[in-house]
Scaffold this motif. Structure first.
Motif, PDB file in Angstrom:
ATOM      1  N   CYS A  36      57.551 -36.328  41.212  1.00 46.96           N
ATOM      2  CA  CYS A  36      57.544 -35.980  39.782  1.00 46.96           C
ATOM      3  C   CYS A  36      58.828 -36.462  39.109  1.00 46.96           C
ATOM      4  O   CYS A  36      58.795 -36.978  37.985  1.00 46.96           O
ATOM      5  CB  CYS A  36      57.382 -34.470  39.600  1.00 46.96           C
ATOM      6  SG  CYS A  36      55.780 -33.830  40.123  1.00 46.96           S
ATOM      7  N   GLU A  37      59.951 -36.304  39.809  1.00 42.48           N
ATOM      8  CA  GLU A  37      61.220 -36.761  39.249  1.00 42.48           C
ATOM      9  C   GLU A  37      61.191 -38.266  39.038  1.00 42.48           C
ATOM     10  O   GLU A  37      61.687 -38.769  38.024  1.00 42.48           O
ATOM     11  CB  GLU A  37      62.374 -36.340  40.180  1.00 42.48           C
ATOM     12  CG  GLU A  37      63.754 -36.459  39.551  1.00 42.48           C
ATOM     13  CD  GLU A  37      64.385 -37.837  39.713  1.00 42.48           C
ATOM     14  OE1 GLU A  37      65.243 -38.200  38.882  1.00 42.48           O
ATOM     15  OE2 GLU A  37      64.004 -38.560  40.666  1.00 42.48           O
ATOM     16  N   TRP A  51      55.725 -35.913  29.695  1.00 38.72           N
ATOM     17  CA  TRP A  51      55.025 -35.627  30.942  1.00 38.72           C
ATOM     18  C   TRP A  51      55.180 -34.173  31.345  1.00 38.72           C
ATOM     19  O   TRP A  51      56.185 -33.526  31.107  1.00 38.72           O
ATOM     20  CB  TRP A  51      55.529 -36.527  32.066  1.00 38.72           C
ATOM     21  CG  TRP A  51      56.960 -36.883  31.902  1.00 38.72           C
ATOM     22  CD1 TRP A  51      58.051 -36.085  32.089  1.00 38.72           C
ATOM     23  CD2 TRP A  51      57.464 -38.130  31.439  1.00 38.72           C
ATOM     24  NE1 TRP A  51      59.200 -36.755  31.791  1.00 38.72           N
ATOM     25  CE2 TRP A  51      58.874 -38.026  31.390  1.00 38.72           C
ATOM     26  CE3 TRP A  51      56.868 -39.328  31.085  1.00 38.72           C
ATOM     27  CZ2 TRP A  51      59.690 -39.073  30.991  1.00 38.72           C
ATOM     28  CZ3 TRP A  51      57.687 -40.362  30.683  1.00 38.72           C
ATOM     29  CH2 TRP A  51      59.075 -40.233  30.648  1.00 38.72           C
ATOM     30  N   LYS A  52      54.140 -33.675  31.977  1.00 34.92           N
ATOM     31  CA  LYS A  52      54.106 -32.316  32.516  1.00 34.92           C
ATOM     32  C   LYS A  52      53.407 -32.396  33.868  1.00 34.92           C
ATOM     33  O   LYS A  52      52.490 -33.188  34.041  1.00 34.92           O
ATOM     34  CB  LYS A  52      53.345 -31.378  31.587  1.00 34.92           C
ATOM     35  CG  LYS A  52      54.009 -31.261  30.228  1.00 34.92           C
ATOM     36  CD  LYS A  52      53.295 -30.293  29.340  1.00 34.92           C
ATOM     37  CE  LYS A  52      54.065 -30.169  28.021  1.00 34.92           C
ATOM     38  NZ  LYS A  52      53.680 -28.973  27.298  1.00 34.92           N
ATOM     39  N   VAL A  98      48.490 -32.441  39.076  1.00 35.23           N
ATOM     40  CA  VAL A  98      47.904 -32.580  37.744  1.00 35.23           C
ATOM     41  C   VAL A  98      49.016 -33.077  36.825  1.00 35.23           C
ATOM     42  O   VAL A  98      50.097 -32.482  36.770  1.00 35.23           O
ATOM     43  CB  VAL A  98      47.327 -31.244  37.230  1.00 35.23           C
ATOM     44  CG1 VAL A  98      46.697 -31.429  35.852  1.00 35.23           C
ATOM     45  CG2 VAL A  98      46.307 -30.690  38.222  1.00 35.23           C
ATOM     46  N   VAL A  99      48.739 -34.168  36.123  1.00 34.59           N
ATOM     47  CA  VAL A  99      49.736 -34.762  35.238  1.00 34.59           C
ATOM     48  C   VAL A  99      49.246 -34.617  33.800  1.00 34.59           C
ATOM     49  O   VAL A  99      48.190 -35.124  33.437  1.00 34.59           O
ATOM     50  CB  VAL A  99      49.998 -36.243  35.582  1.00 34.59           C
ATOM     51  CG1 VAL A  99      51.114 -36.804  34.701  1.00 34.59           C
ATOM     52  CG2 VAL A  99      50.345 -36.393  37.061  1.00 34.59           C
ATOM     53  N   GLY A 100      50.031 -33.885  33.030  1.00 35.38           N
ATOM     54  CA  GLY A 100      49.683 -33.631  31.645  1.00 35.38           C
ATOM     55  C   GLY A 100      50.550 -34.427  30.692  1.00 35.38           C
ATOM     56  O   GLY A 100      51.591 -34.985  31.072  1.00 35.38           O
ATOM     57  N   ALA A 120      54.516 -43.104  34.097  1.00 37.70           N
ATOM     58  CA  ALA A 120      55.041 -42.105  35.033  1.00 37.70           C
ATOM     59  C   ALA A 120      54.118 -41.975  36.245  1.00 37.70           C
ATOM     60  O   ALA A 120      54.585 -41.880  37.388  1.00 37.70           O
ATOM     61  CB  ALA A 120      55.198 -40.758  34.333  1.00 37.70           C
ATOM     62  N   ILE A 121      52.816 -41.984  35.987  1.00 36.56           N
ATOM     63  CA  ILE A 121      51.849 -41.899  37.090  1.00 36.56           C
ATOM     64  C   ILE A 121      52.007 -43.091  38.026  1.00 36.56           C
ATOM     65  O   ILE A 121      51.976 -42.938  39.255  1.00 36.56           O
ATOM     66  CB  ILE A 121      50.408 -41.770  36.547  1.00 36.56           C
ATOM     67  CG1 ILE A 121      50.221 -40.380  35.908  1.00 36.56           C
ATOM     68  CG2 ILE A 121      49.377 -42.014  37.643  1.00 36.56           C
ATOM     69  CD1 ILE A 121      48.913 -40.195  35.161  1.00 36.56           C
ATOM     70  N   GLN A 122      52.208 -44.289  37.485  1.00 37.53           N
ATOM     71  CA  GLN A 122      52.411 -45.463  38.344  1.00 37.53           C
ATOM     72  C   GLN A 122      53.666 -45.292  39.191  1.00 37.53           C
ATOM     73  O   GLN A 122      53.658 -45.610  40.385  1.00 37.53           O
ATOM     74  CB  GLN A 122      52.480 -46.745  37.505  1.00 37.53           C
ATOM     75  CG  GLN A 122      52.737 -48.000  38.310  1.00 37.53           C
ATOM     76  CD  GLN A 122      51.603 -48.407  39.241  1.00 37.53           C
ATOM     77  OE1 GLN A 122      50.613 -47.709  39.407  1.00 37.53           O
ATOM     78  NE2 GLN A 122      51.745 -49.554  39.865  1.00 37.53           N
TER      79      GLN A 122
END
Length: 188
Positions: A36-37, A51-52, A98-100, A120-122
């Motif tokens: 996540c970081e 991002w969340k 879960v990415v919000g 961010a997901i990549q």
């Protein structure tokens, strides 16, 4: 520390979308937090930090499926088959992330927030590969599911841009064929 382009290219090309994982081997929460970081280092034009993240493990995975299915029924989304699959699909790997995405009042910035969260997901997917994890980026059945948003601790006007399945691989998939990129060179 510098990574060569060849080393980075090897990492990118080695990433696979797959869920052939050891369902009994937990993914450490600390590792997911590290991923996540890494996500927060994605480009974000207006520095809105949209991002969340919600790490979902154990029984929480079934609760996530139930939250989506309750909203799917209420909103008449999908048929019984899709709802039955959604009820259990998040238990296919030991962890789901879960990415919000936070909204923005300005339409352009709203879209840029989505793009930043996708970047961010990549980063997360590449980080997962570097850590030796299998990963799979999935779309939520309802991106604004009130029950799923609440379960994740997100705001009611947030959107869910992805659910990343994570686990330790116990199999592999073949490298898919990729078309050559269409690159145009424009000069003087």
């Amino acid at each position: 520390m510098t990574t060569s382009l060849d080393d980075f290219a090897e990492l990118v090309r080695s990433r696979r979308t797959q869920m052939l994982v050891d369902r009994d081997r937990e993914v450490p929460t600390e590792l997911i937090e590290q991923l996540c970081e890494l996500g927060t280092w994605a480009p974000n034009h207006k520095k809105t930090w949209p991002w969340k993240f919600a790490i979902v493990t154990g029984y929480g995975r079934a609760r996530l499926g139930e939250a989506f299915v309750d909203d799917m029924c209420e909103q008449a989304v999908g048929d019984e088959g899709k709802r039955a699959k959604t009820m259990t699909k998040y238990t296919r790997t030991p962890a789901s992330l879960v990415v919000g995405c936070a909204p923005h009042d300005h339409p352009t910035f709203h879209e840029e927030n989505r793009d930043a969260v996708s970047a961010a997901i990549q980063n997360i997917l590449l980080g997962a590969t570097a850590a030796g994890l299998s990963s799979f980026w999935s779309t939520a059945p309802i991106i604004d599911s009130p029950r799923a948003l609440e379960l994740c601790g997100f705001e009611p006007d947030d959107r869910i841009l992805g659910i990343i399945y994570l686990g330790w691989p116990n199999g592999s998939v073949e490298t898919p064929e990729r078309p050559e990129p269409l690159v145009r060179h424009i000069a003087d």
